[in-house]
Design a protein around this motif. Structure first.
Motif, PDB file in Angstrom:
ATOM      1  N   THR A 108     -17.293   9.262  -3.534  1.00 30.21           N
ATOM      2  CA  THR A 108     -18.379   8.293  -3.717  1.00 30.21           C
ATOM      3  C   THR A 108     -17.916   7.034  -4.441  1.00 30.21           C
ATOM      4  OG1 THR A 108     -19.062   9.369  -5.777  1.00 30.21           O
ATOM      5  CG2 THR A 108     -20.139  10.087  -3.743  1.00 30.21           C
ATOM      6  N   LEU A 109     -16.756   7.083  -5.098  1.00 29.01           N
ATOM      7  CA  LEU A 109     -16.257   5.932  -5.858  1.00 29.01           C
ATOM      8  C   LEU A 109     -14.794   5.680  -5.523  1.00 29.01           C
ATOM      9  CD1 LEU A 109     -17.750   6.646  -9.415  1.00 29.01           C
ATOM     10  CD2 LEU A 109     -18.563   4.948  -7.766  1.00 29.01           C
ATOM     11  N   TRP A 110     -14.404   4.432  -5.641  1.00 25.05           N
ATOM     12  CA  TRP A 110     -12.989   4.088  -5.481  1.00 25.05           C
ATOM     13  C   TRP A 110     -12.309   4.148  -6.840  1.00 25.05           C
ATOM     14  CZ3 TRP A 110     -10.372   2.959  -0.946  1.00 25.05           C
ATOM     15  CH2 TRP A 110     -11.162   2.880   0.208  1.00 25.05           C
ATOM     16  N   SER A 111     -11.084   4.629  -6.855  1.00 23.77           N
ATOM     17  CA  SER A 111     -10.356   4.765  -8.115  1.00 23.77           C
ATOM     18  C   SER A 111     -10.004   3.392  -8.684  1.00 23.77           C
ATOM     19  CB  SER A 111      -9.067   5.565  -7.895  1.00 23.77           C
ATOM     20  OG  SER A 111      -8.180   4.860  -7.037  1.00 23.77           O
ATOM     21  N   ALA A 112      -9.756   3.359  -9.992  1.00 24.28           N
ATOM     22  CA  ALA A 112      -9.325   2.109 -10.627  1.00 24.28           C
ATOM     23  C   ALA A 112      -7.993   1.674 -10.017  1.00 24.28           C
ATOM     24  CB  ALA A 112      -9.169   2.315 -12.134  1.00 24.28           C
ATOM     25  N   PRO A 113      -7.854   0.420  -9.611  1.00 22.37           N
ATOM     26  CA  PRO A 113      -6.595  -0.036  -9.003  1.00 22.37           C
ATOM     27  C   PRO A 113      -5.419   0.165  -9.954  1.00 22.37           C
ATOM     28  CG  PRO A 113      -8.341  -1.660  -8.698  1.00 22.37           C
ATOM     29  CD  PRO A 113      -8.865  -0.639  -9.663  1.00 22.37           C
ATOM     30  N   GLU A 114      -4.302   0.587  -9.375  1.00 18.69           N
ATOM     31  CA  GLU A 114      -3.095   0.789 -10.170  1.00 18.69           C
ATOM     32  C   GLU A 114      -1.898   0.159  -9.468  1.00 18.69           C
ATOM     33  OE1 GLU A 114      -2.101   5.264  -8.444  1.00 18.69           O
ATOM     34  OE2 GLU A 114      -3.015   5.043 -10.419  1.00 18.69           O
ATOM     35  N   LEU A 115      -0.954  -0.331 -10.280  1.00 17.87           N
ATOM     36  CA  LEU A 115       0.277  -0.877  -9.715  1.00 17.87           C
ATOM     37  C   LEU A 115       1.035   0.214  -8.966  1.00 17.87           C
ATOM     38  CD1 LEU A 115       1.610  -3.114 -12.630  1.00 17.87           C
ATOM     39  CD2 LEU A 115       1.065  -3.892 -10.320  1.00 17.87           C
ATOM     40  N   LEU A 116       1.662  -0.163  -7.871  1.00 16.05           N
ATOM     41  CA  LEU A 116       2.386   0.833  -7.087  1.00 16.05           C
ATOM     42  C   LEU A 116       3.622   1.348  -7.809  1.00 16.05           C
ATOM     43  CD1 LEU A 116       2.230  -0.293  -3.364  1.00 16.05           C
ATOM     44  CD2 LEU A 116       0.782   1.276  -4.622  1.00 16.05           C
ATOM     45  N   GLY A 117       4.176   0.589  -8.723  1.00 12.88           N
ATOM     46  CA  GLY A 117       5.349   1.052  -9.460  1.00 12.88           C
ATOM     47  C   GLY A 117       6.229  -0.108  -9.890  1.00 12.88           C
ATOM     48  N   GLU A 118       6.963   0.090 -10.983  1.00 17.07           N
ATOM     49  CA  GLU A 118       7.804  -0.982 -11.504  1.00 17.07           C
ATOM     50  C   GLU A 118       8.902  -1.379 -10.527  1.00 17.07           C
ATOM     51  OE1 GLU A 118       9.336  -0.068 -15.314  1.00 17.07           O
ATOM     52  OE2 GLU A 118       7.367   0.030 -16.304  1.00 17.07           O
ATOM     53  N   GLN A 119       9.365  -0.423  -9.708  1.00 23.03           N
ATOM     54  CA  GLN A 119      10.431  -0.738  -8.759  1.00 23.03           C
ATOM     55  C   GLN A 119       9.966  -1.700  -7.675  1.00 23.03           C
ATOM     56  OE1 GLN A 119       9.065   2.123  -9.329  1.00 23.03           O
ATOM     57  NE2 GLN A 119       8.647   3.281  -7.465  1.00 23.03           N
ATOM     58  N   LEU A 120       8.648  -1.873  -7.542  1.00 22.51           N
ATOM     59  CA  LEU A 120       8.119  -2.809  -6.553  1.00 22.51           C
ATOM     60  C   LEU A 120       7.686  -4.126  -7.182  1.00 22.51           C
ATOM     61  CD1 LEU A 120       5.982  -0.394  -4.345  1.00 22.51           C
ATOM     62  CD2 LEU A 120       8.280  -1.236  -3.926  1.00 22.51           C
ATOM     63  N   LEU A 121       8.043  -4.334  -8.438  1.00 19.47           N
ATOM     64  CA  LEU A 121       7.723  -5.580  -9.129  1.00 19.47           C
ATOM     65  C   LEU A 121       8.924  -6.521  -9.090  1.00 19.47           C
ATOM     66  CD1 LEU A 121       5.910  -4.275 -12.341  1.00 19.47           C
ATOM     67  CD2 LEU A 121       4.858  -5.200 -10.276  1.00 19.47           C
ATOM     68  N   SER A 122       8.656  -7.794  -8.914  1.00 23.11           N
ATOM     69  CA  SER A 122       9.711  -8.806  -8.958  1.00 23.11           C
ATOM     70  C   SER A 122       9.189 -10.010  -9.731  1.00 23.11           C
ATOM     71  CB  SER A 122      10.128  -9.218  -7.533  1.00 23.11           C
ATOM     72  OG  SER A 122       9.149 -10.065  -6.955  1.00 23.11           O
ATOM     73  N   LEU A 123      10.040 -11.008  -9.904  1.00 21.29           N
ATOM     74  CA  LEU A 123       9.612 -12.233 -10.573  1.00 21.29           C
ATOM     75  C   LEU A 123       8.835 -13.143  -9.632  1.00 21.29           C
ATOM     76  CD1 LEU A 123      12.833 -13.072 -12.637  1.00 21.29           C
ATOM     77  CD2 LEU A 123      10.741 -11.943 -13.419  1.00 21.29           C
ATOM     78  N   GLY A 124       8.798 -12.775  -8.350  1.00 23.97           N
ATOM     79  CA  GLY A 124       8.083 -13.578  -7.364  1.00 23.97           C
ATOM     80  C   GLY A 124       6.777 -12.934  -6.965  1.00 23.97           C
ATOM     81  N   ASN A 125       6.446 -13.036  -5.679  1.00 17.56           N
ATOM     82  CA  ASN A 125       5.180 -12.551  -5.159  1.00 17.56           C
ATOM     83  C   ASN A 125       5.408 -11.491  -4.084  1.00 17.56           C
ATOM     84  OD1 ASN A 125       3.271 -14.643  -6.435  1.00 17.56           O
ATOM     85  ND2 ASN A 125       4.773 -15.937  -5.401  1.00 17.56           N
ATOM     86  N   GLU A 126       4.578 -10.467  -4.110  1.00 17.49           N
ATOM     87  CA  GLU A 126       4.572  -9.447  -3.066  1.00 17.49           C
ATOM     88  C   GLU A 126       3.233  -9.558  -2.329  1.00 17.49           C
ATOM     89  OE1 GLU A 126       7.603  -9.296  -5.134  1.00 17.49           O
ATOM     90  OE2 GLU A 126       6.035  -8.377  -6.352  1.00 17.49           O
ATOM     91  N   VAL A 127       3.286  -9.762  -1.007  1.00 16.35           N
ATOM     92  CA  VAL A 127       2.069 -10.053  -0.244  1.00 16.35           C
ATOM     93  C   VAL A 127       2.056  -9.275   1.065  1.00 16.35           C
ATOM     94  CG1 VAL A 127       1.824 -12.371  -1.233  1.00 16.35           C
ATOM     95  CG2 VAL A 127       3.167 -12.050   0.861  1.00 16.35           C
ATOM     96  N   PHE A 128       0.908  -9.259   1.720  1.00 12.48           N
ATOM     97  CA  PHE A 128       0.683  -8.630   3.019  1.00 12.48           C
ATOM     98  C   PHE A 128       1.230  -7.204   3.095  1.00 12.48           C
ATOM     99  CE2 PHE A 128       0.323 -13.123   4.443  1.00 12.48           C
ATOM    100  CZ  PHE A 128      -0.953 -13.029   4.974  1.00 12.48           C
ATOM    101  N   PRO A 129       0.812  -6.323   2.176  1.00 14.91           N
ATOM    102  CA  PRO A 129       1.247  -4.923   2.287  1.00 14.91           C
ATOM    103  C   PRO A 129       0.551  -4.230   3.451  1.00 14.91           C
ATOM    104  CG  PRO A 129      -0.390  -5.141   0.559  1.00 14.91           C
ATOM    105  CD  PRO A 129      -0.106  -6.536   1.040  1.00 14.91           C
ATOM    106  N   MET A 130       1.313  -3.442   4.204  1.00 11.92           N
ATOM    107  CA  MET A 130       0.768  -2.663   5.318  1.00 11.92           C
ATOM    108  C   MET A 130       1.191  -1.219   5.113  1.00 11.92           C
ATOM    109  SD  MET A 130      -0.906  -4.933   6.978  1.00 11.92           S
ATOM    110  CE  MET A 130      -1.373  -4.034   8.444  1.00 11.92           C
ATOM    111  N   LEU A 131       0.223  -0.360   4.828  1.00  5.89           N
ATOM    112  CA  LEU A 131       0.475   1.050   4.538  1.00  5.89           C
ATOM    113  C   LEU A 131       0.346   1.855   5.820  1.00  5.89           C
ATOM    114  CD1 LEU A 131       1.028   2.820   2.003  1.00  5.89           C
ATOM    115  CD2 LEU A 131      -1.441   3.204   1.878  1.00  5.89           C
ATOM    116  N   SER A 132       1.293   2.744   6.071  1.00  7.39           N
ATOM    117  CA  SER A 132       1.255   3.570   7.276  1.00  7.39           C
ATOM    118  C   SER A 132       0.064   4.523   7.219  1.00  7.39           C
ATOM    119  CB  SER A 132       2.553   4.364   7.429  1.00  7.39           C
ATOM    120  OG  SER A 132       2.713   5.273   6.353  1.00  7.39           O
ATOM    121  N   ALA A 133      -0.289   5.067   8.386  1.00  9.20           N
ATOM    122  CA  ALA A 133      -1.457   5.940   8.472  1.00  9.20           C
ATOM    123  C   ALA A 133      -1.321   7.168   7.584  1.00  9.20           C
ATOM    124  CB  ALA A 133      -1.693   6.355   9.924  1.00  9.20           C
TER     125      ALA A 133
END
Length: 209
Positions: free
Chosen positions: A55-80
């Motif tokens: 009934t509720l969506w979970s609080a958004p969480e970062l995917l992980g530090e290994q996916l962090l950079s000093l720039g921008n991460e955009v247009f994520p597409m998650l497989s089925a």
């Protein structure tokens, strides 16, 4: 035209994305997990995940530090199955501009793997983003502004190989041709059939084609 479900893009700003820009999030109806890009306090866009808890969506969480950079991460597409993530970034090592990266979910450790640049011909000195596979698995599509005017992008369609090979290319001319994705001059290999079973939605824009 991408082989994605209709009415699946959500415009920003919204409750998940506090930025003032209009940045789309792919969230088709019925999915149980939504991966999206939103800015952190410094203004860089990072990848977040929220899950449907009945009934509720979970609080958004970062995917992980290994996916962090000093720039921008955009247009994520998650497989089925939720185990493969394709996204674009201008902050990791790359060819220049936004490049395409893949990360996979490790069930044992409960973490996402270090992102791997997909390399040529998917990534290029231009901006490359929004990579998806057709439902039948025959083709891969992605958008890029390489070799086109500044106000445009091309959509490239590549036939998938069962066993793709990776090899070094040292000839600058061959590398440039590979990055430009010139089609093979072999009419016998051209497939003019639709990549998806359903027709493109009819509109004033699609009629221009």
């Amino acid at each position: 035209f991408y082989p994605l479900k209709n009415q699946s893009w959500r415009s920003s700003p919204n409750a998940l994305d506090p930025s003032e820009g209009d940045f789309p999030t792919y969230a088709p109806k019925g999915v149980r997990a939504v991966c999206y890009s939103a800015p952190d306090p410094s203004g860089s866009r990072n990848l977040y995940l929220t899950r449907d808890r009945d009934t509720l969506w979970s609080a958004p969480e970062l995917l992980g530090e290994q996916l962090l950079s000093l720039g921008n991460e955009v247009f994520p597409m998650l497989s089925a199955d939720g185990k493969t993530l394709i996204f674009s970034s201008d902050g990791f090592y790359g060819m220049g501009g936004y490049d395409l990266y893949r990360s996979t979910w490790d069930e044992a450790s409960g973490t996402w793997s270090e992102p791997v640049n997909l390399g040529f011909p998917y990534s290029s000195p231009g901006d490359d983003f929004l990579m998806v596979d057709t439902p039948d698995g025959r083709y891969t599509l992605f958008a890029s502004n390489r070799d086109c005017s500044r106000d445009s992008v091309y959509i490239y369609v590549l036939e998938k190989q069962d066993l793709p090979s990776r090899f070094p290319v040292r000839d600058p001319i061959a590398l440039s041709r590979m990055a430009s994705l010139y089609p093979l001059n072999d009419p016998a290999r051209l497939d003019h059939g639709a990549a998806v079973s359903e027709a493109a939605p009819e509109s004033d824009d699609t009629r221009l084609y």
